[in-house]
Design a protein around this motif. Structure first.
Motif, PDB file in Angstrom:
ATOM      1  N   GLN A 171      24.859   9.565  71.735  1.00 48.28           N
ATOM      2  CA  GLN A 171      24.847   8.154  72.096  1.00 48.28           C
ATOM      3  C   GLN A 171      23.442   8.038  72.864  1.00 48.28           C
ATOM      4  OE1 GLN A 171      26.800   5.587  71.754  1.00 48.28           O
ATOM      5  NE2 GLN A 171      28.297   6.688  70.760  1.00 48.28           N
TER       6      GLN A 171
ATOM      7  N   ARG B 176      27.404  -0.099  64.494  1.00 51.01           N
ATOM      8  CA  ARG B 176      25.994   1.139  64.636  1.00 51.01           C
ATOM      9  C   ARG B 176      24.904   0.683  63.759  1.00 51.01           C
ATOM     10  NH1 ARG B 176      29.282   6.387  64.879  1.00 51.01           N
ATOM     11  NH2 ARG B 176      30.514   5.325  63.459  1.00 51.01           N
ATOM     12  N   TYR B 177      25.249  -0.009  62.476  1.00 47.42           N
ATOM     13  CA  TYR B 177      24.533  -0.217  61.523  1.00 47.42           C
ATOM     14  C   TYR B 177      23.948  -1.787  61.556  1.00 47.42           C
ATOM     15  CZ  TYR B 177      26.209   4.242  60.301  1.00 47.42           C
ATOM     16  OH  TYR B 177      26.688   5.712  60.235  1.00 47.42           O
TER      17      TYR B 177
ATOM     18  N   CYS C 249      32.302  12.059  66.218  1.00 48.10           N
ATOM     19  CA  CYS C 249      32.209  10.778  66.612  1.00 48.10           C
ATOM     20  C   CYS C 249      33.269  10.340  66.703  1.00 48.10           C
ATOM     21  CB  CYS C 249      31.018  10.072  65.921  1.00 48.10           C
ATOM     22  SG  CYS C 249      30.353   8.892  67.207  1.00 48.10           S
TER      23      CYS C 249
ATOM     24  N   TYR D 257      20.874  -1.983  67.502  1.00 46.73           N
ATOM     25  CA  TYR D 257      22.216  -1.572  68.108  1.00 46.73           C
ATOM     26  C   TYR D 257      23.012  -3.004  68.228  1.00 46.73           C
ATOM     27  CZ  TYR D 257      19.209  -3.547  71.800  1.00 46.73           C
ATOM     28  OH  TYR D 257      18.082  -4.177  72.354  1.00 46.73           O
TER      29      TYR D 257
ATOM     30  N   ASN E 105      27.131  -0.771  71.025  1.00 51.66           N
ATOM     31  CA  ASN E 105      27.723  -0.298  69.805  1.00 51.66           C
ATOM     32  C   ASN E 105      29.400  -0.059  69.922  1.00 51.66           C
ATOM     33  OD1 ASN E 105      25.487  -0.337  68.350  1.00 51.66           O
ATOM     34  ND2 ASN E 105      24.852   1.850  68.415  1.00 51.66           N
TER      35      ASN E 105
END
Lengths: 161, 142
Positions: free
Chosen positions: A25, A130-131, B21, B88, B113
């Motif tokens: 992150q 995130r995209y 993740c 983001y 995110n």
């Protein structure tokens, strides 16, 4: 003397790196800083209107967002705020495009009049945030045009058109 | 022709990277990576004003300064939520509630995110900007 290392053993540290990097992150400090100072931003994205009726200005903003094809979302007279969106709110396929706008009104105490401020975002939304990313299409000319149109909108409403 | 070991391990590697993740969603529901006290302390500041309406307006102005667009406002609850996208997505929920008769406690919580933000630095940045806009000093709450 050399040991013969089976090739898959080499993949163990690689897997560890992959597992860790998957969860990497970044510190989100960039999100709360801007290239411009607050006063520069306010100058570019705001304009003072020579009228003291905040409700009338908010009504004009709603009318203008309707003119521009936005769906009005949140409105709050006490907070002096109108928000709107244009485009895909739900991401049905992988990506959707959406323009978001927030317009606020602030009565100016000493000089009189109402300060109107707009913030536009042109976003390519992904199902996974995130995209998601912002397009850099929103420049000074967008705000210039928006406020010119708002001036027209205020004039039209003042004359019941 | 790829080496057979590569052919077998490449998908495994990819799976491991993704799994790295993939937080267990059951854990995620009530997950905190700081103590409640430490988190509240990082996320809250008190300001010497009794004007909730002006505070909410200033919170919105500060979020606009930072390039956020507003999702929701409730003046009665003193609540603002807003979103910013760069490369983001940052979502902020900011609340303003009276403390005693002459102070307002502002609390901000952010999501970057997929993750809740518990670092002190981003909140410090936000409150620095808010204090400037309010022309008031931000006091630590806890």
């Amino acid at each position: 003397m050399m040991f013969k290392v089976p090739p898959f053993v080499l993949l163990i540290p690689l897997s560890a790196v992959a597992a860790l990097s998957g969860c990497q992150q970044t510190t989100p400090t960039a999100a709360l800083t801007t290239a411009m100072t607050a006063s520069e931003t306010r100058q570019m994205t705001g304009r003072r209107f020579d009228i003291n009726d905040e409700r009338a200005v908010l009504t004009s903003i709603v009318q203008l967002l309707q003119d521009l094809g936005y769906k009005v979302g949140e409105t709050d007279v006490k907070a002096g705020l109108v928000t709107g969106t244009k485009g895909a709110e739900e991401v049905v396929t992988y990506y959707g495009s959406i323009i978001r706008v927030t317009v606020t009104t602030t009565p100016i105490r000493d000089k009189g009049g109402i300060q109107v401020r707009a913030t536009f975002q042109d976003i390519v939304q992904a199902r996974d945030p995130r995209y998601t990313y912002a397009r850099s299409t929103v420049g000074p000319e967008v705000y210039q045009q928006f406020f010119d149109r708002l001036a027209q909108s205020l004039f039209l409403e003042a004359h019941d058109i | 022709m790829k080496h057979p070991v590569v052919r077998i391990f490449a998908p495994i590697l990819a799976a491991v990277a993704l799994a790295g993740c993939q937080a267990d969603s059951r854990q995620q529901i009530l997950h905190m990576d700081k103590s409640q006290v430490a988190l509240r302390s990082a996320q809250s500041r008190a300001f010497d004003t009794a004007d909730t309406e002006l505070t909410v307006r200033t919170i919105i102005a500060t979020l606009q300064d930072l390039g956020f667009t507003v999702d929701k406002v409730d003046q009665t609850l003193g609540l603002v939520s807003a979103t910013k996208a760069g490369n983001y997505v940052m979502k902020m929920t900011v609340t303003a509630r009276p403390r005693g008769v002459d102070q307002i406690v502002v609390r901000a919580s952010a999501q970057h995110n997929l993750t809740a933000v518990s670092d002190v630095a981003p909140y410090q940045q936000f409150f620095d900007s808010l204090a400037q806009s309010l022309f008031l000093e931000a006091h630590d709450v806890i």
